[in-house]
Design an enzyme around this catalytic site. Structure first.
Site, short mmCIF file in Angstrom:
data_model
loop_
_atom_site.label_atom_id
_atom_site.label_comp_id
_atom_site.label_asym_id
_atom_site.label_seq_id
_atom_site.Cartn_x
_atom_site.Cartn_y
_atom_site.Cartn_z
N GLU A 40 0.87 -1.18 0.00
CA GLU A 40 0.00 0.00 0.00
C GLU A 40 0.90 1.23 0.00
O GLU A 40 1.83 1.32 0.82
CB GLU A 40 -0.92 0.04 1.23
CG GLU A 40 -1.88 1.22 1.16
CD GLU A 40 -2.75 1.42 2.40
OE1 GLU A 40 -3.80 2.05 2.28
OE2 GLU A 40 -2.36 0.95 3.50
N ASP A 85 9.41 8.15 0.54
CA ASP A 85 8.59 8.74 -0.51
C ASP A 85 8.46 7.74 -1.64
O ASP A 85 9.44 7.10 -2.02
CB ASP A 85 9.27 10.03 -1.01
CG ASP A 85 8.30 10.87 -1.81
OD1 ASP A 85 7.72 10.35 -2.79
OD2 ASP A 85 8.12 12.05 -1.47
N ASP A 121 -3.17 11.61 -2.14
CA ASP A 121 -3.23 13.07 -2.17
C ASP A 121 -3.58 13.54 -3.59
O ASP A 121 -3.00 13.05 -4.56
CB ASP A 121 -1.88 13.66 -1.74
CG ASP A 121 -1.60 13.42 -0.26
OD1 ASP A 121 -2.54 13.10 0.49
OD2 ASP A 121 -0.43 13.54 0.15
N LYS A 133 -3.24 21.13 -8.42
CA LYS A 133 -2.68 22.01 -9.46
C LYS A 133 -2.13 21.18 -10.62
O LYS A 133 -1.42 20.19 -10.40
CB LYS A 133 -1.56 22.87 -8.88
CG LYS A 133 -2.09 23.87 -7.89
CD LYS A 133 -1.00 24.81 -7.40
CE LYS A 133 -1.63 25.80 -6.43
NZ LYS A 133 -0.76 26.21 -5.36
N ASP A 148 -12.59 9.48 -2.63
CA ASP A 148 -13.89 10.17 -2.75
C ASP A 148 -13.74 11.40 -3.66
O ASP A 148 -14.71 12.12 -3.87
CB ASP A 148 -14.38 10.65 -1.36
CG ASP A 148 -13.52 11.77 -0.82
OD1 ASP A 148 -12.28 11.69 -0.96
OD2 ASP A 148 -14.08 12.75 -0.30
N1 SAM Z 1 -4.48 5.77 2.91
C1 SAM Z 1 -4.91 6.45 4.12
C2 SAM Z 1 -6.40 6.50 4.19
O1 SAM Z 1 -7.05 6.24 3.17
O2 SAM Z 1 -6.92 6.78 5.27
C3 SAM Z 1 -4.30 7.86 4.19
C4 SAM Z 1 -4.77 8.81 3.14
S1 SAM Z 1 -3.93 10.39 3.21
C5 SAM Z 1 -4.96 11.45 2.30
C6 SAM Z 1 -2.59 10.14 2.07
C7 SAM Z 1 -1.39 9.52 2.75
O3 SAM Z 1 -0.43 9.21 1.74
C8 SAM Z 1 -0.70 10.46 3.72
O4 SAM Z 1 -0.41 9.78 4.93
C9 SAM Z 1 0.56 10.88 2.98
O5 SAM Z 1 1.63 11.20 3.86
C10 SAM Z 1 0.85 9.66 2.15
N2 SAM Z 1 1.58 9.96 0.91
C11 SAM Z 1 1.23 10.86 -0.02
N3 SAM Z 1 2.13 10.89 -1.02
C12 SAM Z 1 3.07 9.97 -0.69
C13 SAM Z 1 4.26 9.55 -1.32
N4 SAM Z 1 4.67 10.10 -2.47
N5 SAM Z 1 4.99 8.59 -0.74
C14 SAM Z 1 4.59 8.04 0.44
N6 SAM Z 1 3.47 8.41 1.10
C15 SAM Z 1 2.71 9.35 0.53
#
Ligand code: SAM
Length: 215
Positions: free
Chosen positions: A43, A95, A117, A121, A153
């Site tokens: 994941e 990352d 995320d 933009k 969503d």
């Molecule tokens: N998956 C979880 C949920 O559905 O409840 C968290 C959703 S949250 C909006 C997005 C998560 O992805 C955050 O914890 C963020 O730090 C992580 N994330 C975003 N971009 C990432 C990346 N490039 N590499 C690793 N983690 C990332």
């Protein structure tokens, strides 16, 4: 609530036996790390880990790796593991840009993207985890017939993801714009933290399952 600055979270993660410290050293060797040759599913953007922890607890015959860039949220998964460890779940703080250094060809069987995320933009579109740029990376370590499952969503992000999948030569096997009212796709669904939050507000949840077309 974002918990990006929990004091000491980096140190606790570095010390945790559940976190893989040097994930680049495991490239091509994940089955050795787990001590078995079970399928490996990952994941990306695990957050606090409710989804992946539950999935791993339900499926002891499958190995899981959760990838999260922020220590403070990853700490929540570690706390769950300290209370009730699962031998088939490991975590990486990194990352997703570095994925190709961590997983070898055909090493992963399935990728989960949950509420990624949106990077709204245009100039940030390439950072979106279901973008064509990321899909072409996933291909490099996903097994033949391996799947990507994506839930959100955010309808704009989902429409973007569907378009990118088509442009990048992936086939959509299943798709819904309202997961919780789609009995087939919702069967066995494990809610993420964000899914609970946004569906409680009345937002429908979109989901696709895609596979890369073989040449
Ligand atoms: N998956 C979880 C949920 O559905 O409840 C968290 C959703 S949250 C909006 C997005 C998560 O992805 C955050 O914890 C963020 O730090 C992580 N994330 C975003 N971009 C990432 C990346 N490039 N590499 C690793 N983690 C990332």
């Amino acid at each position: 609530m974002r918990l990006r600055n929990v004091p000491g979270s980096r140190d606790r993660i570095a010390e945790s036996e559940f976190v893989v410290d040097e994930p680049h050293h495991e490239k091509g060797n994940w089955s050795r790390l787990f001590g078995n040759d079970h399928p490996l599913r990952i994941e990306i953007g695990t957050g606090k880990g409710q989804f992946l922890y539950t999935l791993a607890a339900q499926n002891p015959g499958i190995n899981y790796v959760g990838i999260e860039k922020f220590s403070s949220v990853l700490l929540r998964v570690i706390q769950k593991m300290e209370e009730a460890p699962l031998p088939n779940l490991k975590l990486i703080r990194m990352d997703a840009e570095d994925l190709l250094g961590v997983f070898g060809k055909d090493e992963v069987d399935r990728i989960y993207l949950n509420f990624s995320d949106p990077w709204p933009k245009d100039r940030h579109a390439k950072r979106r985890l279901p973008s064509g740029r990321f899909l072409s990376r996933y291909e490099q370590f996903l097994k033949k017939d391996g799947l990507v499952e994506f839930k959100t969503d955010n309808r704009e992000l989902f429409d973007f993801a569907v378009e990118e999948a088509g442009k990048s030569g992936w086939t959509i096997l299943k798709l819904t714009y309202d997961l919780h009212h789609d009995p087939e796709m919702n069967e066995g669904n494990i809610m993420t933290e964000y899914e609970e939050k946004f569906s409680a507000l009345g937002n429908p949840i979109c989901k696709y399952i895609i596979v890369k077309e073989q040449p």
